[in-house]
Write a protein that holds these residues in place. Structure first.
Motif, short mmCIF file in Angstrom:
data_model
loop_
_atom_site.label_atom_id
_atom_site.label_comp_id
_atom_site.label_asym_id
_atom_site.label_seq_id
_atom_site.Cartn_x
_atom_site.Cartn_y
_atom_site.Cartn_z
N ASP A 75 0.82 -1.07 0.16
CA ASP A 75 -0.18 -0.01 0.08
C ASP A 75 0.75 1.16 0.06
OD1 ASP A 75 -2.18 -1.59 -0.22
OD2 ASP A 75 -2.79 -1.32 1.99
N MET A 76 1.94 1.24 0.63
CA MET A 76 2.78 2.46 0.74
C MET A 76 3.30 2.51 -0.73
SD MET A 76 4.26 5.06 2.20
CE MET A 76 3.65 4.67 4.01
N VAL A 77 3.87 1.49 -1.37
CA VAL A 77 4.34 1.71 -2.81
C VAL A 77 3.60 2.26 -3.59
CG1 VAL A 77 5.18 0.35 -4.57
CG2 VAL A 77 6.01 -0.39 -2.44
N VAL A 78 2.11 1.88 -3.61
CA VAL A 78 1.12 2.43 -4.38
C VAL A 78 1.02 4.00 -3.93
CG1 VAL A 78 -1.36 2.35 -4.92
CG2 VAL A 78 0.09 0.32 -4.90
N ILE A 79 1.09 4.19 -2.80
CA ILE A 79 0.81 5.65 -2.41
C ILE A 79 2.14 6.58 -3.06
CG2 ILE A 79 0.96 7.26 -0.43
CD1 ILE A 79 -0.59 5.13 0.99
N ILE A 80 3.24 5.86 -2.93
CA ILE A 80 4.37 6.75 -3.26
C ILE A 80 4.16 6.90 -5.13
CG2 ILE A 80 6.79 6.81 -3.74
CD1 ILE A 80 6.94 5.26 -0.93
N VAL A 81 3.93 5.67 -5.49
CA VAL A 81 3.81 5.66 -7.26
C VAL A 81 2.57 6.62 -7.54
CG1 VAL A 81 3.29 4.29 -9.25
CG2 VAL A 81 4.84 3.58 -7.50
N ASN A 82 1.40 6.55 -6.96
CA ASN A 82 0.33 7.43 -7.35
C ASN A 82 0.60 9.06 -7.16
OD1 ASN A 82 -1.08 5.25 -8.04
ND2 ASN A 82 -2.07 5.17 -6.06
N TYR A 83 1.44 9.06 -5.84
CA TYR A 83 1.58 10.51 -5.50
C TYR A 83 2.53 11.33 -6.70
CZ TYR A 83 3.84 14.57 -3.42
OH TYR A 83 4.24 15.84 -3.13
N ILE A 84 3.40 10.25 -7.34
CA ILE A 84 4.40 10.89 -8.42
C ILE A 84 3.80 10.85 -9.76
CG2 ILE A 84 6.55 10.32 -10.05
CD1 ILE A 84 7.57 9.01 -7.34
N LYS A 85 2.98 9.86 -9.95
CA LYS A 85 2.05 9.78 -11.12
C LYS A 85 1.14 10.75 -11.59
CE LYS A 85 2.59 6.86 -14.03
NZ LYS A 85 3.32 6.57 -15.15
#
Length: 149
Positions: A75-85
């Motif tokens: 979930d943390m990885v998805v949050i970081i990726v979504n934040y950037i994308k």
């Protein structure tokens, strides 16, 4: 219907039902139904055929029941990726840093629940670009996690 099409195809390829040793399906009723499914029809032609559930779908089922530690990490990885994308400026900065660091990739892969292998690809790309991600958040107050320390 299945039998006629299958027989025609096997004949076209020069094969026989005795050559078939296994069938791998996704578990759809049209494939596995006890009376009209493809698997029982094929097993009538060759009783030795083994039926298994597709390993890709097994991975998807297992991924839905991740333990709490793995789920929170993903979930943390998805949050970081979504934040950037989801932020065009961050996405451009990220791409420039990837090129500058000769990272091999210049974008992250966004996770979607629809694509079965999405999790693996998201995590692989995230891991490959972890140095660039860490650099992007290193001097910012909005740094999202300390997972690179």
């Amino acid at each position: 219907m299945y039998l006629n099409v299958s027989n025609s195809y096997l004949e076209y390829c020069g094969l026989n039902w005795k050559d078939c040793v296994g069938i791998c399906t996704d578990g759809a009723p049209a494939m596995t139904g006890c009376l009209k499914g493809f698997v029982p029809i094929a097993q009538k032609q060759n009783p030795n055929i083994i039926h298994i559930h597709c390993f890709i779908h097994r991975e998807a089922l297992v991924a839905k029941t991740l333990g709490p530690e793995l789920k929170s990490g993903f979930d943390m990885v998805v949050i970081i990726v979504n934040y950037i994308k989801m932020r065009p400026l961050k996405c451009r900065q990220f791409a420039k840093r990837c090129v500058g660091m000769e990272a091999g990739h210049s974008t992250l892969i966004q996770h979607t629940e629809i694509r079965l292998l999405s999790r693996e690809k998201v995590l692989s790309r995230f891991y490959e670009l972890r140095g660039v991600i860490d650099l992007l958040f290193a001097r910012k107050p909005e740094r999202l996690c300390r997972m690179f320390e």
